[in-house]
Design an enzyme around this catalytic site. Structure first.
Site, PDB file in Angstrom:
ATOM      1  CG  HIS A   1       0.583   4.160  -5.970  1.00 25.76           C
ATOM      2  ND1 HIS A   1       0.601   4.428  -7.307  1.00 25.76           N
ATOM      3  CD2 HIS A   1       0.824   2.815  -5.841  1.00 25.76           C
ATOM      4  CE1 HIS A   1       0.851   3.301  -7.965  1.00 25.76           C
ATOM      5  NE2 HIS A   1       0.985   2.305  -7.108  1.00 25.76           N
TER       6      HIS A   1
ATOM      7  CD  GLU B   1       0.452   0.076  -1.707  1.00 29.30           C
ATOM      8  OE1 GLU B   1       1.119   1.080  -2.052  1.00 29.30           O
ATOM      9  OE2 GLU B   1       0.744  -1.089  -2.076  1.00 29.30           O
TER      10      GLU B   1
HETATM   11  N1  ADE Z   1       5.667   0.431  -7.059  1.00 30.70           N
HETATM   12  C1  ADE Z   1       5.338  -0.768  -7.545  1.00 30.70           C
HETATM   13  N2  ADE Z   1       4.300  -1.269  -6.870  1.00 30.70           N
HETATM   14  C2  ADE Z   1       3.954  -0.365  -5.925  1.00 30.70           C
HETATM   15  C3  ADE Z   1       2.957  -0.296  -4.929  1.00 30.70           C
HETATM   16  N3  ADE Z   1       2.082  -1.287  -4.714  1.00 30.70           N
HETATM   17  N4  ADE Z   1       2.921   0.779  -4.139  1.00 30.70           N
HETATM   18  C4  ADE Z   1       3.796   1.766  -4.310  1.00 30.70           C
HETATM   19  N5  ADE Z   1       4.745   1.757  -5.238  1.00 30.70           N
HETATM   20  C5  ADE Z   1       4.831   0.695  -6.042  1.00 30.70           C
HETATM   21 ZN    ZN Z   2       1.001   0.210  -7.527  1.00 31.69          ZN
END
Ligand code: ADE
Ligand code: ZN
Length: 334
Positions: A196, A199
């Site tokens: 990730h 975001e």
């Molecule tokens: N764990 C579950 N969903 C998540 C997200 N959108 N961003 C980071 N960690 C997560």
């Molecule tokens: Zn996620």
């Protein structure tokens, strides 16, 4: 066929879904009751009211609390099986599922307990629905590098059934560079890599995921749009971004769906596709996400099909399977 019918009819792959994020309140109550665990809600209505998030952390606090009722292998099986039924309904034919070992091992649950439950559901999904799947184990980035190394060690006996490692949880203040060494060790052990990034975090975190972690895909990555050099690189390398529209809306990454950048990114040639992230918390599964962007952005038939083709191209299936799904999607007409 109209656009909504096309969304339903297209075979799709899901590449960004946290299995703990598919935990519907109804199942949470059922499992809490049979495990004699108290949850801080009187009824389903109260649970849904609590799902009013203002950022990632406000969601994560509730998400980790919900996972605490999962104890036995059967609980993990039931969780995953409920998700596969949603996949079947939405014509998701392949899925690459995240799980968070540390959410469970921290509570004293053995790795094999949850892993065997997930694995058995994956096998049943193949035999019962013809859905193929891979499992991706994520490190929780708010925990230490040392704890990530311990988790990698615990996963080694199951290495052949885990396709990749990932990185999730609280992004701000926990940049990818914190996990550079553990990602290198995971690559050495034969795992593919995803993380990730971008975001809530800045484009710098996406650069780090690419250059320091050496990932095969970026999860979310929507803030890459703020950096034109980064966008050019992502397009040139066809580095996938696993975009999650309803998640971005619920966690206030975007103010409304009309501002979502998935269509702009697609039009700039990036390999983006649609995913549900934590569908039980964010208001919907794969097709709900497609319908939400379709209503807000009015995508063309070609764009919808490109999103579906990208979902297979960015997945960890074989080249022959990718070709098969691209040809199947091309033949559909609205
Ligand atoms: N764990 C579950 N969903 C998540 C997200 N959108 N961003 C980071 N960690 C997560
Ligand atoms: Zn996620």
């Amino acid at each position: 066929m109209n656009h909504l019918a096309l969304i339903q009819a297209m075979p799709k792959a899901e590449l960004h879904v946290h299995i703990e994020g598919t935990f519907e309140p109804e199942l949470m109550f059922e499992i809490a009751q049979r495990n004699h665990i108290q949850i801080p809600y009187q009824n389903i209505e109260e649970v849904r009211q609590a799902y009013n998030f203002h950022n990632l952390q406000s969601f994560l606090d509730i998400y980790y609390a919900g996972a605490k009722v999962l104890i036995h292998e059967q609980d993990f099986y039931d969780l995953a099986w409920a998700y596969f039924k949603k996949c079947h309904a939405d014509h998701v034919v392949h899925t690459e599922i995240f799980f968070d070992p540390q959410t469970h091992t921290e509570r004293g649950i053995a790795f094999e307990t949850f892993f065997n439950g997930f694995q058995r559901a994956c096998q049943d999904a193949k035999s019962e629905f013809g859905i193929s799947s891979h499992l991706i184990m994520c490190f929780l980035r708010h925990l230490s590098e040392q704890e990530a190394f311990e988790t990698l060690e615990q996963a080694l006996p199951f290495k052949d059934q885990i396709i990749a490692v990932g990185l999730d949880s609280s992004e701000m203040g926990h940049p990818p560079e914190k996990f550079q060494r553990v990602f290198a060790a995971a690559a050495e052990a034969g795992f593919l890599l995803v993380a990730h990034a971008g975001e809530e975090g800045p484009p710098e975190y996406v650069w780090q995921a690419l250059d320091l972690l050496k990932v095969n895909r970026i999860d979310h990555g929507v803030r890459s749009e703020e950096d034109s050099q980064l966008l050019a690189r992502l397009a040139k390398e066809q580095m996938p971004l696993t975009v999650c529209p309803l998640s971005n809306l619920k966690l206030c990454v975007v103010d409304d769906m009309q501002q979502h950048n998935i269509q702009r990114l697609l039009q700039q040639g990036l390999c983006v596709m649609v995913n549900s992230d934590d569908p039980a918390y964010f208001g919907g599964y794969m097709n709900d996400n497609f319908i939400a962007i379709q209503n807000a952005l009015n995508l063309s038939e070609a764009e919808l099909k490109q999103l579906a083709v990208n979902s297979f191209n960015a997945s960890f299936i074989s080249a022959a399977e990718k070709k098969h799904w691209a040809e199947t999607i091309a033949k559909l007409s609205v």
